[in-house]
Design a protein around this motif. Structure first.
Motif, PDB file in Angstrom:
ATOM      1  N   ALA A 250       0.825  -1.211   0.117  1.00  0.00           N
ATOM      2  CA  ALA A 250       0.050  -0.083  -0.035  1.00  0.00           C
ATOM      3  C   ALA A 250       1.007   1.106   0.017  1.00  0.00           C
ATOM      4  O   ALA A 250       0.652   2.246  -0.474  1.00  0.00           O
ATOM      5  N   PHE A 251       2.084   1.073   0.579  1.00  0.00           N
ATOM      6  CA  PHE A 251       3.001   2.425   0.538  1.00  0.00           C
ATOM      7  C   PHE A 251       3.543   2.673  -0.537  1.00  0.00           C
ATOM      8  O   PHE A 251       4.304   3.707  -0.889  1.00  0.00           O
ATOM      9  N   TYR A 252       3.621   1.948  -1.556  1.00  0.00           N
ATOM     10  CA  TYR A 252       4.354   1.968  -2.843  1.00  0.00           C
ATOM     11  C   TYR A 252       3.479   2.017  -4.024  1.00  0.00           C
ATOM     12  O   TYR A 252       3.846   2.477  -5.227  1.00  0.00           O
ATOM     13  N   ILE A 253       2.284   1.404  -3.974  1.00  0.00           N
ATOM     14  CA  ILE A 253       1.217   1.399  -5.231  1.00  0.00           C
ATOM     15  C   ILE A 253       1.025   3.202  -5.280  1.00  0.00           C
ATOM     16  O   ILE A 253       0.792   3.905  -4.506  1.00  0.00           O
ATOM     17  N   LEU A 258      -6.141   2.499  -4.949  1.00  0.00           N
ATOM     18  CA  LEU A 258      -5.803   1.156  -4.735  1.00  0.00           C
ATOM     19  C   LEU A 258      -4.956   1.084  -3.381  1.00  0.00           C
ATOM     20  O   LEU A 258      -4.989   0.137  -2.573  1.00  0.00           O
ATOM     21  N   LYS A 259      -4.259   2.390  -3.283  1.00  0.00           N
ATOM     22  CA  LYS A 259      -3.499   2.369  -1.917  1.00  0.00           C
ATOM     23  C   LYS A 259      -4.394   2.383  -0.711  1.00  0.00           C
ATOM     24  O   LYS A 259      -4.185   1.359   0.226  1.00  0.00           O
ATOM     25  N   PHE A 262      -5.863  -1.425  -0.213  1.00  0.00           N
ATOM     26  CA  PHE A 262      -4.719  -2.373   0.130  1.00  0.00           C
ATOM     27  C   PHE A 262      -4.740  -2.255   1.580  1.00  0.00           C
ATOM     28  O   PHE A 262      -4.645  -3.289   2.334  1.00  0.00           O
ATOM     29  N   LEU A 263      -4.741  -1.121   2.072  1.00  0.00           N
ATOM     30  CA  LEU A 263      -4.703  -0.830   3.625  1.00  0.00           C
ATOM     31  C   LEU A 263      -5.859  -1.340   4.221  1.00  0.00           C
ATOM     32  O   LEU A 263      -5.636  -2.160   5.311  1.00  0.00           O
ATOM     33  N   ILE A 264      -7.131  -1.302   3.621  1.00  0.00           N
ATOM     34  CA  ILE A 264      -8.521  -1.887   4.199  1.00  0.00           C
ATOM     35  C   ILE A 264      -8.184  -3.717   4.046  1.00  0.00           C
ATOM     36  O   ILE A 264      -8.574  -4.156   5.087  1.00  0.00           O
ATOM     37  N   VAL A 265      -7.371  -4.034   2.976  1.00  0.00           N
ATOM     38  CA  VAL A 265      -7.269  -5.615   3.132  1.00  0.00           C
ATOM     39  C   VAL A 265      -6.395  -6.015   4.002  1.00  0.00           C
ATOM     40  O   VAL A 265      -6.523  -7.039   4.564  1.00  0.00           O
ATOM     41  N   ALA A 266      -5.389  -5.121   4.013  1.00  0.00           N
ATOM     42  CA  ALA A 266      -4.363  -5.545   5.341  1.00  0.00           C
ATOM     43  C   ALA A 266      -4.985  -5.467   6.485  1.00  0.00           C
ATOM     44  O   ALA A 266      -4.556  -6.481   7.446  1.00  0.00           O
ATOM     45  N   LEU A 267      -5.817  -4.559   6.764  1.00  0.00           N
ATOM     46  CA  LEU A 267      -6.509  -4.505   8.269  1.00  0.00           C
ATOM     47  C   LEU A 267      -7.478  -5.871   8.185  1.00  0.00           C
ATOM     48  O   LEU A 267      -7.716  -6.360   9.454  1.00  0.00           O
ATOM     49  N   ALA A 268      -8.132  -6.293   7.165  1.00  0.00           N
ATOM     50  CA  ALA A 268      -8.865  -7.497   7.245  1.00  0.00           C
ATOM     51  C   ALA A 268      -7.954  -8.693   7.490  1.00  0.00           C
ATOM     52  O   ALA A 268      -8.695  -9.531   8.171  1.00  0.00           O
ATOM     53  N   GLY A 269      -6.846  -8.619   6.812  1.00  0.00           N
ATOM     54  CA  GLY A 269      -5.901  -9.677   6.981  1.00  0.00           C
ATOM     55  C   GLY A 269      -5.510  -9.795   8.489  1.00  0.00           C
ATOM     56  O   GLY A 269      -5.315 -10.939   9.385  1.00  0.00           O
ATOM     57  N   GLY A 270      -5.245  -8.700   9.177  1.00  0.00           N
ATOM     58  CA  GLY A 270      -4.987  -8.389  10.629  1.00  0.00           C
ATOM     59  C   GLY A 270      -5.960  -9.020  11.480  1.00  0.00           C
ATOM     60  O   GLY A 270      -5.676  -9.680  12.587  1.00  0.00           O
ATOM     61  N   TYR A 271      -7.188  -8.695  10.947  1.00  0.00           N
ATOM     62  CA  TYR A 271      -8.464  -9.137  12.002  1.00  0.00           C
ATOM     63  C   TYR A 271      -8.606 -10.872  11.965  1.00  0.00           C
ATOM     64  O   TYR A 271      -8.780 -11.332  12.842  1.00  0.00           O
ATOM     65  N   ASP A 425      12.709   0.615 -10.570  1.00  0.00           N
ATOM     66  CA  ASP A 425      11.428   1.044 -10.421  1.00  0.00           C
ATOM     67  C   ASP A 425      10.865   0.688  -8.898  1.00  0.00           C
ATOM     68  O   ASP A 425      10.792  -0.084  -8.407  1.00  0.00           O
ATOM     69  N   LYS A 426      10.576   2.023  -8.228  1.00  0.00           N
ATOM     70  CA  LYS A 426      10.158   2.197  -6.876  1.00  0.00           C
ATOM     71  C   LYS A 426       8.894   1.391  -6.400  1.00  0.00           C
ATOM     72  O   LYS A 426       8.867   0.792  -5.459  1.00  0.00           O
ATOM     73  N   GLU A 427       7.654   1.611  -7.518  1.00  0.00           N
ATOM     74  CA  GLU A 427       6.360   0.598  -7.080  1.00  0.00           C
ATOM     75  C   GLU A 427       6.750  -0.837  -7.313  1.00  0.00           C
ATOM     76  O   GLU A 427       6.516  -1.540  -6.338  1.00  0.00           O
ATOM     77  N   LEU A 428       7.462  -1.308  -8.104  1.00  0.00           N
ATOM     78  CA  LEU A 428       7.873  -2.386  -8.449  1.00  0.00           C
ATOM     79  C   LEU A 428       8.591  -2.937  -7.385  1.00  0.00           C
ATOM     80  O   LEU A 428       8.343  -4.251  -6.588  1.00  0.00           O
ATOM     81  N   GLY A 429       9.745  -2.403  -6.844  1.00  0.00           N
ATOM     82  CA  GLY A 429      10.619  -2.805  -5.588  1.00  0.00           C
ATOM     83  C   GLY A 429       9.822  -2.825  -4.363  1.00  0.00           C
ATOM     84  O   GLY A 429       9.782  -3.848  -3.704  1.00  0.00           O
ATOM     85  N   GLY A 430       8.736  -2.005  -4.176  1.00  0.00           N
ATOM     86  CA  GLY A 430       8.120  -2.050  -3.004  1.00  0.00           C
ATOM     87  C   GLY A 430       7.034  -3.107  -2.941  1.00  0.00           C
ATOM     88  O   GLY A 430       6.973  -4.054  -1.824  1.00  0.00           O
ATOM     89  N   VAL A 431       6.621  -3.482  -4.204  1.00  0.00           N
ATOM     90  CA  VAL A 431       5.657  -4.696  -4.235  1.00  0.00           C
ATOM     91  C   VAL A 431       6.354  -5.959  -4.081  1.00  0.00           C
ATOM     92  O   VAL A 431       5.844  -6.845  -3.349  1.00  0.00           O
TER      93      VAL A 431
END
Length: 485
Positions: A250-253, A258-259, A262-271, A425-431
């Motif tokens: 989420a920090f690189y997209i 979409l950012k 992805f943060l919402i999905v991460a929270l769902a995963g944490g839950y 590429d920064k986005e690719l590197g982050g993903v």
């Protein structure tokens, strides 16, 4: 006049064939229904659609891979509601075989870059596969059938998935597609876990619990929820996997929406990870974020991340705050060296260590599949491993476990090198960093759960691993696109 007749023939003949075909089909359907019943008639009706679907999937192997990805996620949950005509492993093997058939047919008219398969990860897993084949010479091996049953998840599936990812996911947009599909599946898994927690289990889940699942899911610290996964351990670790990957990505997209998504999905995963009550799942975010700190190359961000990580460990290990909450209490027990469950595991490992002291190559791949009550090894075959790495140790010995850890470590180090020094590429590197962090977290969690041999984790783990090693091709694609635009 002749030209006129030809034109009329061209217009009428196709329609005649179509109507004749429909008429024949209706007659067959009517007779089949009258003689064999409605169910057989439905099968006849569905055959043309199935044929068209199979043709499209053969023509587009990537679609077949997407179906494999989705089936992998739901297959364990589905078996609670319906009985498959074949074992799960046979069904998944059939899907993989179909994808390879589609690839072979595609090579007839399309050039496929098989050279992408030649990367360090393929070599690493190939070495492990060779070792597993050599294990056939292990004198403790019971049968070839037992060996083959277990070696698929240990060695065959990883190398097959690496080949498929290398060939089929050949564009950066394919990686985004995989992430989007994974995100939807994560949300569904979290939603199912939420429903179980707040509305109870359905009849199929209650039957599964009654038939033995309750022993490990109704415990003193509360109920462990498992969504549509095989068990809570698999569910919790997989949700932790999603938490790590999507929170970092989420920090690189670049796309703002979409950012946020992805943060919402991460929270769902944490839950999902928390309600699973799986202590071993804690290793996923701890190890995953730790490796990301090294890959981020942003020391200020690394400092804050390390501070949060250490604070979380100190909160769980050195305080009693929140002990009245069953979820926090359960998570805290994962760091308690005096925990009764942990001590049972350690006692089991002591027994196994005594048994394996004269077996440097283990008890054979497949050990415990079909225990013989008259065998001197019978009492040891019933000892639960409770860990993927312990399972590898039992079946391949200290030699196999050492090689396995060395090879996985080499793969992680090689992947980290690619991200740090080969990706521009920064986005690719982050993903890619997010995916590798998730892989490291799952590797750490494998020391406490048998997750790398279970659906969907066994597939997801190596798909993410393989994508990291395709990074240079995606980077080149993005660089060329940038030069053109």
């Amino acid at each position: 006049m002749l030209t006129f007749i030809k034109n009329i023939t061209k217009l009428i003949l196709p329609k005649i064939f179509v109507y004749a075909g429909l008429l024949i089909f209706i007659v067959i359907f009517y007779k089949a229904t009258m003689q064999r019943g409605c169910n057989f008639g439905y099968i006849i009706v569905s055959m043309p659609f199935v044929a068209v679907g199979l043709y499209l999937l053969l023509k587009n192997p990537l679609w077949s891979f997407i179906i494999l990805f989705i089936c992998n996620y739901f297959i364990m949950g589905i078996t609670r509601y319906i009985t498959l005509p074949v074992p799960i492993s046979v069904f998944m093997d059939s899907v993989i075989s179909f994808i390879f058939l589609a690839l072979i047919l595609k090579t007839i008219h399309t050039r496929i870059e098989w050279k992408r398969v030649l990367n360090p990860l393929t070599l690493i897993i190939f070495i492990w596969l060779i070792f597993c084949i050599i294990e056939l010479l292990n004198p403790k091996l019971i049968s070839f059938a037992d060996w083959f049953t277990k070696v698929r998840s240990i060695a065959f599936y990883p190398i097959i998935l690496i080949v498929l990812v290398s060939v089929l996911l050949n564009k950066y947009k394919h990686i985004k597609l995989i992430l989007l599909m994974w995100s939807v599946l994560t949300l569904l898994a979290a939603l199912k876990g939420y429903w179980q927690k707040n509305h109870g289990f359905d009849s199929a889940e209650l039957i599964w619990l009654y038939n033995g699942g309750a022993k490990t899911h109704f415990i003193s610290t509360g109920i462990r929820y498992f969504s549509f996964f095989s068990d809570a351990g698999n569910y919790g670790s997989n949700m932790g996997f999603s938490l790590v990957v999507f929170s970092i990505a989420a920090f690189y997209i670049k796309n703002k929406w979409l950012k946020i998504y992805f943060l919402i999905v991460a929270l769902a995963g944490g839950y999902g990870m928390v309600i699973s009550g799986t202590r071993g799942a804690l290793a996923v975010p701890f190890a995953g974020y730790a490796i990301f700190i090294l890959l981020s190359k942003k020391w200020e961000f690394a400092f804050y991340s390390l501070f949060i990580l250490v604070s979380a460990i100190c909160f769980l290990n050195f305080t009693t705050i929140g002990n009245n909450n069953q979820t926090i209490k359960r998570m805290r027990s994962g760091l308690d060296t005096n925990d009764a469950s942990l001590n049972v595991r350690l006692e089991n490992q002591k027994k196994l260590k005594e048994y394996l002291k004269d077996l440097p190559f283990g008890a054979g791949i497949g050990f415990g599949n079909t225990p013989d009550i008259n065998s001197p090894d019978y009492e040891f075959s019933g000892i639960p491993s409770d860990s993927w790495l312990v399972r590898v140790w039992i079946q391949t010995g200290v030699v196999g476990l050492s090689l396995y850890i060395i090879l996985l470590s080499a793969g992680i180090i090689s992947g980290g090198y690619i991200i740090l020094f080969k990706i521009k590429d920064k986005e690719l590197g982050g993903v890619l960093a997010a995916l590798l962090a998730g892989v490291v977290g799952m590797t750490a969690s494998a020391s406490g759960n048998e997750i790398l041999g279970q659906y969907p984790t066994c597939y997801l783990y190596f798909i993410c691993f393989a994508i990291v090693f395709m990074g240079k091709y995606y980077d080149k694609e993005l660089e060329e696109h940038e030069q053109l635009t």
